[in-house]
Design a protein around this motif. Sequence first.
Motif, PDB file in Angstrom:
ATOM      1  N   LEU A   1      -2.942   9.116   4.265  1.00 34.69           N
ATOM      2  CA  LEU A   1      -3.374   9.308   2.889  1.00 34.69           C
ATOM      3  C   LEU A   1      -2.917   8.090   2.090  1.00 34.69           C
ATOM      4  N   LEU A   2      -3.859   7.223   1.725  1.00 37.60           N
ATOM      5  CA  LEU A   2      -3.557   5.996   0.987  1.00 37.60           C
ATOM      6  C   LEU A   2      -3.883   6.225  -0.484  1.00 37.60           C
ATOM      7  N   SER A   3      -2.844   6.139  -1.343  1.00 41.71           N
ATOM      8  CA  SER A   3      -3.051   6.478  -2.755  1.00 41.71           C
ATOM      9  C   SER A   3      -3.119   5.270  -3.674  1.00 41.71           C
TER      10      SER A   3
ATOM     11  N   ARG B   1       0.850  -1.189   0.000  1.00 44.46           N
ATOM     12  CA  ARG B   1       0.000   0.000   0.000  1.00 44.46           C
ATOM     13  C   ARG B   1       0.886   1.239   0.000  1.00 44.46           C
ATOM     14  N   THR B   2       0.572   2.166  -0.902  1.00 49.04           N
ATOM     15  CA  THR B   2       1.353   3.390  -1.025  1.00 49.04           C
ATOM     16  C   THR B   2       0.773   4.431  -0.079  1.00 49.04           C
ATOM     17  N   LEU B   3       1.621   4.885   0.847  1.00 48.68           N
ATOM     18  CA  LEU B   3       1.124   5.673   1.984  1.00 48.68           C
ATOM     19  C   LEU B   3       1.935   6.948   2.191  1.00 48.68           C
ATOM     20  N   GLN B   4       1.220   8.006   2.497  1.00 51.22           N
ATOM     21  CA  GLN B   4       1.778   9.210   3.120  1.00 51.22           C
ATOM     22  C   GLN B   4       1.017   9.417   4.427  1.00 51.22           C
ATOM     23  N   TYR B   5       1.713   9.952   5.413  1.00 49.08           N
ATOM     24  CA  TYR B   5       0.971  10.268   6.634  1.00 49.08           C
ATOM     25  C   TYR B   5       1.653  11.425   7.362  1.00 49.08           C
ATOM     26  N   ALA B   6       0.850  12.119   8.156  1.00 50.53           N
ATOM     27  CA  ALA B   6       1.336  13.253   8.936  1.00 50.53           C
ATOM     28  C   ALA B   6       1.191  12.935  10.410  1.00 50.53           C
ATOM     29  N   VAL B   7       2.240  13.221  11.183  1.00 50.01           N
ATOM     30  CA  VAL B   7       2.243  12.960  12.617  1.00 50.01           C
ATOM     31  C   VAL B   7       2.097  14.267  13.372  1.00 50.01           C
TER      32      VAL B   7
ATOM     33  N   PRO C   1       6.610   7.141   3.527  1.00 48.37           N
ATOM     34  CA  PRO C   1       7.289   5.837   3.421  1.00 48.37           C
ATOM     35  C   PRO C   1       7.092   5.157   2.081  1.00 48.37           C
ATOM     36  N   GLY C   2       6.149   5.626   1.269  1.00 49.81           N
ATOM     37  CA  GLY C   2       5.887   4.980  -0.010  1.00 49.81           C
ATOM     38  C   GLY C   2       5.160   3.667   0.181  1.00 49.81           C
ATOM     39  N   LYS C   3       5.622   2.628  -0.546  1.00 46.69           N
ATOM     40  CA  LYS C   3       4.955   1.334  -0.459  1.00 46.69           C
ATOM     41  C   LYS C   3       5.346   0.620   0.844  1.00 46.69           C
ATOM     42  N   ILE C   4       4.334   0.168   1.577  1.00 53.30           N
ATOM     43  CA  ILE C   4       4.583  -0.581   2.800  1.00 53.30           C
ATOM     44  C   ILE C   4       3.810  -1.896   2.762  1.00 53.30           C
ATOM     45  N   ARG C   5       4.333  -2.890   3.505  1.00 58.59           N
ATOM     46  CA  ARG C   5       3.639  -4.166   3.656  1.00 58.59           C
ATOM     47  C   ARG C   5       3.229  -4.335   5.111  1.00 58.59           C
ATOM     48  N   ARG C   6       2.468  -5.386   5.363  1.00 58.47           N
ATOM     49  CA  ARG C   6       1.932  -5.594   6.715  1.00 58.47           C
ATOM     50  C   ARG C   6       3.028  -5.833   7.750  1.00 58.47           C
TER      51      ARG C   6
END
Length: 639
Positions: free
Chosen positions: A581-583, A188-194, A536-541
């Motif tokens: 934000l999951l793209s 899953r391609t992810l951006q996130y804000a903390v 982080p871009g693409k992440i796995r479980r």
Amino acid sequence: MLQQIRDRTSGLIAGFIVALIAIPFAFFGIESLAPGGGDPVVAEVGDQKIHESQFRRQYDQRYQQLVQLMGENFRADMFDQERMRAAVLRDMTQETMLRQYTEDRGYRADDATLFNVISAESAFQRDGEFDGQAYRDALQRAGFTVERYESQLRDNIEMNQMREAVVDTAFSTPVERTLAAKLQAQERTLQYAVFEVARYRDRVSVTDEQVEARYEQTKARYMAPERLRLAYVELALDKLPDVEPPSEDVLKVLYEGEKAGRFTTPEERSARHILVGFGADKDAAKQKIEDLAKQLADGADFAELAREHSEDPGSSQAGGDLGWVRRGQMVKGFEDALFALDEGQTSAPVETEFGWHLIRLDELKPATVRAFDEEGVQQSLKELFADRERQQRFQEMSERLEQLAFENPGALEPVAQALELQVQTTDWFERGKGSGIAAEPKVVEAAFSREVIEDGENSQPLSLGGNRIVVVRKAEHEPPRQKALDEVAGQVRAELVDEAARKLIEQEAQEVLNAVRGGTDFQEIVSAKNGELRNPGKIRRDNEEVEAAVVAAAFRLPHPQDGTPSTGEAQLDNGGRAVLLLSAVDTPEDARLNEVQQRRLRDLAAGAQFGAYMEEIETRVGVEIRERPDDAETPPIDG
């Protein structure tokens, strides 16, 4: 079969028996406890009751095991006591429930199975071989009789038979494995804000009036708990001075007494057998064994006949080979026949409870006795003498300690002087938060008792295990007290600041979500709201670089639709929040599970099946929690 073990065992080793009985079966012997009528029932399992005193004992045992396991790293505030109470009661009810169920369903562990488990345990061996003396010594040190230990171990084996019958049949279908592989490999391609609490604290102001108001509202949270310091004397076996070396005459007497058990290797026989079970027709089985005996008399090969005809699954494919056998390892009829044979001789048909046997003796190792003059024997005798002398002295001093503590209830100095011990003191400690002896449940229970705190008397001698005995008394004591505002003002203020900061974060995180869903650029709104953008871009479980809460939330989000990213939130462990934000979601079509992952999937299926089976057993047996232990008399850890 086990009678020889019982007859030939006596002595010493260490308290490790708990390791032989795995959780959840660590609470054997529940039915052997017989509490009185004033002991409340906390649970009822089928036709058996679990009383508060039994729960207290098991809770105390689990607590002591935890203390011993963690050693100097132990802190009583490291674990949730309510969860521990629940876990102990759950284990006790499950053990009782499973024992009743397995007995009712006919699971049985015979003597041969029991002996195989016992003899394979390294703690019961010397030089790689089972040793009856080591067996008895170990059980004695751990407070078990042979009969009680074997009964409990037999229960454990039978319950494991039932468990294995369920979990060994678990499997996963190809469809399940394919789906699991795809989900495991999904990216899953992810951006996130903390949004961290620390970034918001300087935006919050808390007045003195607010601090005082919160303090008054929550005074009960700011109590200084009762605490005390103890004076104590400790008698420990391993701290007693060395004994005088024994004379040779003394060693010779000791050698003669120990020779048969400790310094003798018993006769061993290498044997083969052919087994024909009785089946439905005992006479037909006898005819078959007699036919096989005739073939052997006519020159047939024993091993080949065993492979073809023996009904013993454990030895038939090895040509009936039983390996090396000592007295006490086989049922009586089989053993009598085997030990009457000469090398190379085959027995007539022998009847046992398992069927008809033909037994051949391949090789014989006669019994051997180690000589008194051997260096290893001398050293073993000296150690045995020293240990027994220390044990004797420890016993005498223990009795004297009890007498002196009773005769001098108001002081420890007379006790210490008479036994040449030192009066020691602990640091200040709170209930359940001590270290050293102040972490011992028995010491805590005695320390906060009326006799010690209010009456100022010595405690009774307390056995701490490992051949340690202590007597404690109060050195200093502070009762619980309300902390003043000036003592906790900083703590109250910090709590108010963090609370307000978290509210700000919640508001701003929601504003970020609303803005992104309305079309605002994610990076732009995050920067405006004092967040930290991470990409982080693409992440796995199994990603370990991104916070676990963020990964879990990311894989719960719906797939993006028509080029529109999915958004969501995650609550972080440190009190902050993350906006996600999951793209994109990429699921490979050709994913395959490796062997470890397949085993893990099978284990999950087995766990689910056994869990469901346990629920069915609970329904059939009947489990009723009559009184929660934390509502009954408080266990020792809490005084």
